[in-house]
Motif scaffolding. Structure first.
Motif, PDB file in Angstrom:
ATOM      1  N   UNK A  77       0.837  -1.192   0.000  1.00 36.81           N
ATOM      2  CA  UNK A  77       0.000   0.000   0.000  1.00 36.81           C
ATOM      3  C   UNK A  77       0.875   1.246   0.000  1.00 36.81           C
ATOM      4  N   UNK A  78       0.523   2.217  -0.837  1.00 44.89           N
ATOM      5  CA  UNK A  78       1.245   3.485  -0.862  1.00 44.89           C
ATOM      6  C   UNK A  78       0.923   4.350   0.352  1.00 44.89           C
ATOM      7  N   UNK A  79       0.080   3.852   1.246  1.00 44.84           N
ATOM      8  CA  UNK A  79      -0.235   4.542   2.493  1.00 44.84           C
ATOM      9  C   UNK A  79      -0.003   3.612   3.673  1.00 44.84           C
ATOM     10  N   UNK A  80       0.982   3.893   4.526  1.00 47.04           N
ATOM     11  CA  UNK A  80       1.169   3.092   5.735  1.00 47.04           C
ATOM     12  C   UNK A  80      -0.067   3.110   6.634  1.00 47.04           C
ATOM     13  N   UNK A  81      -0.755   4.251   6.701  1.00 42.86           N
ATOM     14  CA  UNK A  81      -1.939   4.359   7.558  1.00 42.86           C
ATOM     15  C   UNK A  81      -3.048   3.434   7.085  1.00 42.86           C
ATOM     16  N   UNK A  82      -3.271   3.382   5.772  1.00 43.86           N
ATOM     17  CA  UNK A  82      -4.307   2.502   5.218  1.00 43.86           C
ATOM     18  C   UNK A  82      -3.930   1.043   5.404  1.00 43.86           C
ATOM     19  N   UNK A  83      -2.639   0.733   5.219  1.00 42.69           N
ATOM     20  CA  UNK A  83      -2.173  -0.636   5.435  1.00 42.69           C
ATOM     21  C   UNK A  83      -2.446  -1.068   6.874  1.00 42.69           C
ATOM     22  N   UNK A  84      -2.125  -0.208   7.824  1.00 43.50           N
ATOM     23  CA  UNK A  84      -2.361  -0.518   9.237  1.00 43.50           C
ATOM     24  C   UNK A  84      -3.846  -0.725   9.509  1.00 43.50           C
ATOM     25  N   UNK A  85      -4.669   0.130   8.930  1.00 44.16           N
ATOM     26  CA  UNK A  85      -6.114   0.025   9.153  1.00 44.16           C
ATOM     27  C   UNK A  85      -6.654  -1.298   8.616  1.00 44.16           C
ATOM     28  N   UNK A  86      -6.274  -1.640   7.411  1.00 41.99           N
ATOM     29  CA  UNK A  86      -6.768  -2.878   6.805  1.00 41.99           C
ATOM     30  C   UNK A  86      -6.227  -4.108   7.517  1.00 41.99           C
ATOM     31  N   UNK A  87      -4.982  -4.040   7.948  1.00 42.68           N
ATOM     32  CA  UNK A  87      -4.403  -5.164   8.681  1.00 42.68           C
ATOM     33  C   UNK A  87      -5.116  -5.373  10.008  1.00 42.68           C
ATOM     34  N   UNK A  88      -5.445  -4.273  10.683  1.00 39.89           N
ATOM     35  CA  UNK A  88      -6.120  -4.360  11.975  1.00 39.89           C
ATOM     36  C   UNK A  88      -7.543  -4.868  11.822  1.00 39.89           C
ATOM     37  N   UNK A  89      -8.251  -4.360  10.808  1.00 42.09           N
ATOM     38  CA  UNK A  89      -9.661  -4.717  10.645  1.00 42.09           C
ATOM     39  C   UNK A  89      -9.872  -6.114  10.075  1.00 42.09           C
ATOM     40  N   UNK A  90      -8.944  -6.559   9.198  1.00 41.35           N
ATOM     41  CA  UNK A  90      -9.201  -7.802   8.468  1.00 41.35           C
ATOM     42  C   UNK A  90      -8.116  -8.864   8.651  1.00 41.35           C
ATOM     43  N   UNK A  91      -7.085  -8.558   9.401  1.00 38.17           N
ATOM     44  CA  UNK A  91      -6.044  -9.548   9.633  1.00 38.17           C
ATOM     45  C   UNK A  91      -5.122  -9.782   8.451  1.00 38.17           C
ATOM     46  N   UNK A  92      -4.995  -8.803   7.554  1.00 40.76           N
ATOM     47  CA  UNK A  92      -4.094  -8.926   6.411  1.00 40.76           C
ATOM     48  C   UNK A  92      -2.650  -8.671   6.841  1.00 40.76           C
ATOM     49  N   UNK A  93      -1.745  -8.846   5.887  1.00 38.71           N
ATOM     50  CA  UNK A  93      -0.326  -8.519   6.105  1.00 38.71           C
ATOM     51  C   UNK A  93       0.133  -7.551   5.017  1.00 38.71           C
ATOM     52  N   UNK A  94      -0.617  -6.491   4.822  1.00 37.77           N
ATOM     53  CA  UNK A  94      -0.288  -5.490   3.814  1.00 37.77           C
ATOM     54  C   UNK A  94       0.958  -4.724   4.261  1.00 37.77           C
ATOM     55  N   UNK A  95       1.908  -4.565   3.341  1.00 37.27           N
ATOM     56  CA  UNK A  95       3.155  -3.865   3.651  1.00 37.27           C
ATOM     57  C   UNK A  95       3.133  -2.468   3.037  1.00 37.27           C
ATOM     58  N   UNK A  96       3.641  -1.460   3.737  1.00 33.21           N
ATOM     59  CA  UNK A  96       3.680  -0.116   3.153  1.00 33.21           C
ATOM     60  C   UNK A  96       4.744  -0.016   2.067  1.00 33.21           C
ATOM     61  N   UNK A  97       4.401   0.628   0.965  1.00 36.87           N
ATOM     62  CA  UNK A  97       5.335   0.890  -0.126  1.00 36.87           C
ATOM     63  C   UNK A  97       4.853   2.161  -0.825  1.00 36.87           C
ATOM     64  N   UNK A  98       5.494   3.278  -0.492  1.00 36.22           N
ATOM     65  CA  UNK A  98       5.054   4.572  -0.998  1.00 36.22           C
ATOM     66  C   UNK A  98       5.254   4.672  -2.508  1.00 36.22           C
ATOM     67  N   UNK A  99       4.573   5.655  -3.106  1.00 34.77           N
ATOM     68  CA  UNK A  99       4.836   5.932  -4.514  1.00 34.77           C
ATOM     69  C   UNK A  99       6.287   6.395  -4.662  1.00 34.77           C
ATOM     70  N   UNK A 100       6.719   6.673  -5.880  1.00 31.11           N
ATOM     71  CA  UNK A 100       8.140   6.881  -6.129  1.00 31.11           C
ATOM     72  C   UNK A 100       8.365   7.893  -7.236  1.00 31.11           C
ATOM     73  N   UNK A 101       9.641   8.087  -7.583  1.00 28.46           N
ATOM     74  CA  UNK A 101      10.023   9.003  -8.653  1.00 28.46           C
ATOM     75  C   UNK A 101      11.092   8.358  -9.515  1.00 28.46           C
ATOM     76  N   UNK A 102      11.309   8.930 -10.675  1.00 32.72           N
ATOM     77  CA  UNK A 102      12.413   8.525 -11.538  1.00 32.72           C
ATOM     78  C   UNK A 102      13.604   9.397 -11.176  1.00 32.72           C
ATOM     79  N   UNK A 103      14.478   8.867 -10.349  1.00 33.01           N
ATOM     80  CA  UNK A 103      15.590   9.659  -9.836  1.00 33.01           C
ATOM     81  C   UNK A 103      16.595  10.081 -10.882  1.00 33.01           C
ATOM     82  N   UNK A 104      16.614   9.419 -12.038  1.00 27.81           N
ATOM     83  CA  UNK A 104      17.521   9.832 -13.106  1.00 27.81           C
ATOM     84  C   UNK A 104      16.998  11.065 -13.828  1.00 27.81           C
TER      85      UNK A 104
END
Length: 283
Positions: A77-104
């Motif tokens: 999930x690009x949102x750690x807060x949403x991942x935590x919410x879904x994991x708490x409510x449904x017992x998932x193991x969603x990992x946070x992974x934010x959006x990104x940029x092309x550093x080059x």
């Protein structure tokens, strides 16, 4: 949109990578792939039996159901807060992974334009997509320049720079602005999903002002400031507001940090590591 299938000499996988754009995600040819990575926006894409199925939710979390999540082997999930919410409510193991940029492409060394903008917003407007930060800036008389489609009749002609610009010129436009504006879909802001253009602008060493997103100001070392009302927006855009942000040298250091650590390559390495670990647990 049509199918875009291409080979890339990736330094992450060293094998063929196929991309399926909006409208082509159900093409049967992807049955030959080893890993199915669904970057979840508006479209729901079903898992493929026999593959490692990854779901990366980057926007519109209101469209993602628990049943959809349960069908994937790995979920990010690009949102750690949403991942935590879904994991708490449904017992998932969603990992946070934010959006990104092309550093080059987006980094402090990218050249700027000869012209300068005080406050710049890049984005189009269309039915169902309200751009509150632009409307608020106009209400407060902020000297805003806008690039994007659909703004005639909404933004004064004198403030319209162009309907569109090539993607490879975007960094130069960002770097030519004293302040860059960004905004979010209300559902994304509420659930803590940070849009990717903020990563692009910060990687260029820019000051960014955005509508309020839960937790966002913690990620960018002061380069991004959120406003909650009209007076706060006016204050952040004032001619002397530069002191409210890090110094030019600090902004460049933050930019390099984002370009390096929050790049698409870094995200690909994270995903590859997760797949390797998952396969190891299955063997």
């Amino acid at each position: 949109s049509t199918l875009d299938r291409s080979s890339a000499a990736s330094d992450v996988y060293k094998r063929q990578i196929s991309t399926y754009r909006h409208g082509a995600n159900n093409d049967s040819i992807h049955a030959l792939d080893d890993v199915n990575l669904v970057i979840r926006g508006l479209d729901r894409v079903s898992p493929i039996p026999g593959q490692v199925n990854i779901l990366w939710v980057i926007s519109h979390p209101e469209k993602v159901s628990p049943a959809e999540i349960a069908g994937f082997d790995l979920v990010f999930s690009a949102s750690p807060a949403w991942a935590d919410k879904m994991n708490t409510e449904y017992g998932f193991s969603i990992q946070p992974l934010l959006q990104a940029t092309d550093g080059q492409h987006f980094n402090p060394e990218e050249p700027s334009l000869d012209k300068r903008f005080d406050v710049l917003f890049v984005g189009s407007v269309h039915e169902g997509r309200r751009r509150g930060i632009v409307e608020d800036a106009i209400k407060m008389g902020i000297p805003l320049t806008v690039i994007g489609n659909g703004w005639r009749g909404i933004v004064p002609e004198s403030q319209l720079e162009a309907r569109r610009i090539p993607h490879n010129e975007l960094a130069a436009y960002y770097k030519s602005a004293r302040i860059v504006f960004a905004d979010h879909w209300p559902e994304m802001a509420r659930d803590g999903f940070i849009q990717n253009r903020i990563f692009d602008a910060v990687a260029c060493g820019c000051r960014v002002i955005s509508d309020y997103v839960t937790g966002m100001e913690d990620y960018f070392d002061g380069a991004v400031r959120c406003y909650r009302n009209l007076s706060e927006l006016k204050y952040l855009c004032a001619s002397d507001s530069t002191s409210l942000f890090p110094s030019e040298l600090e902004l460049a250091e933050i930019g390099w940090k984002i370009a390096r650590n929050e790049s698409f390559k870094a995200r690909a390495l994270t995903l590859k590591s997760a797949v390797d670990q998952w396969k190891g647990h299955q063997s």
